[in-house]
Design an enzyme around this catalytic site. Sequence first.
Site: not given
Ligand code: SAJ
Length: 427
Positions: A261
């Site tokens: 995403c």
């Molecule tokens: N990450 C960082 N710093 C942060 C947060 C995440 O480096 O502060 C990195 C993570 O390590 C990862 C990537 O970004 O590699 C994505 O992390 P994520 O927590 O956003 O995980 P996802 O990809 O599962 O995102 C989902 C998304 N959900 C949908 O698209 C429906 C996102 O919109 C959500 O915000 C996210 O989950 C969430 O909140 O956990």
Amino acid sequence: MSSIKSIAIVGLGYVGLPIALLASKKGYVVFGVDNDQKKIKSLSEKKSYIGDISDKDIVNTKAIFTDDASIVKKADAVIICVPTPVSPEKIPDLGPVIGATSAVAPHITKGTLVVIESTVNPGVCDEVVTPLLEKLSGMKVGTDIYLAHCPERINPGDPKWDVSNINRVVGANSKPELDMAVALYESIIDANIKPMGSLKEAEAVKIVENSFRNINIAFVNELAMSFHKLGINLENVIDGAATKPFAFMAHRPGCGVGGHCIPVDPYYLIEYAHDHGFEHEFLRLASNINESMPRFTVDLLIESLNKINMPLKDTKVALLGLSYKANVGDGRESPAKVIKDLLTEAGADLTIYDPYFIDKSTVKSLDKALSAVDAILVATGHDEFKKIDHKLLNKHGVRVVIDGRNIYRSTKDAMIKSGVIYQGIGV
Ligand code: SAJ
């Protein structure tokens, strides 16, 4: 209550399967459709392949699973939940959406509501899906068949938020279509279903919410590179800023941004806006910053090894973590893959360990991964890796720790005191 009695869910991945099971639980006749034989076989054997879904959920469902898309002729509604990836050149790939739409269009019947849940840029429903549906069904969208967009919001591995309780937005180009889609989702999901003014507005919501996350991560990643030179602990600064009860939302620096995403969705808007004469310089810059973090992380390793006169070449390094996210086994767009390639190119003597990717690991345990290596680079914040402390490091003679997810914030001082060279991202 909606007038819909039966639903076909096309695409039984981490988005489609949960909503298929939930809709069935809510009393709908549900046909789960996927062209991946392995998925259909697994479901027929009552085996789940999605972390958030148990085998028991599969045993208990009344949903019918098939690879035969023609079953949609029995459905009042068709929900399409297929991936929307980008190519290595970051060009959006609508192949799966086009494939799924083409597979169902010839079989849908008059009055069917088609909902796209896949994340797409504004314009895809109007300019790609609608023409395809009309051409292959011989019917008119808006009068004979109906179209809505309800972007998925699944957060894999989240113990609190799941398909049943996450607010959703729904968009359509006419009130009857919108009302039909809102009623459908309100009957399935116990959360707020917000009607949007058009298909495009609903498409834009998802891209905006995930671009918001991407740019905020890029903000702290750029700060991490700056504060590394300034000798300021960014994580502490973020903790400080987070005491502000309004107008601040903490994001955390890391070795990169992975997943299906966050790093992908902005490119759908960037490309569409580019085709319409606008350059999203800020969105591009944010993605470039996040995509530079694997390089920055490997440079931290080189810098740390140089402090003890060790080159990266031929040095024994354990890469801990291949998944893009802690405690899940998902490697899509994972920065760990980029780090692995960079380490390999530099000639490091690489050991790899991820408990969620044993088949891609060179050793089968954390203890094995730590033995006989000079340095470790943590690319994923798996809980298992948090048990590494200065005692374990000293036991194995590990001399350098690169903490790509800052999971040793509270134990790094003991590591440093014991003679280990520790470096986090902005820490
Ligand atoms: N990450 C960082 N710093 C942060 C947060 C995440 O480096 O502060 C990195 C993570 O390590 C990862 C990537 O970004 O590699 C994505 O992390 P994520 O927590 O956003 O995980 P996802 O990809 O599962 O995102 C989902 C998304 N959900 C949908 O698209 C429906 C996102 O919109 C959500 O915000 C996210 O989950 C969430 O909140 O956990």
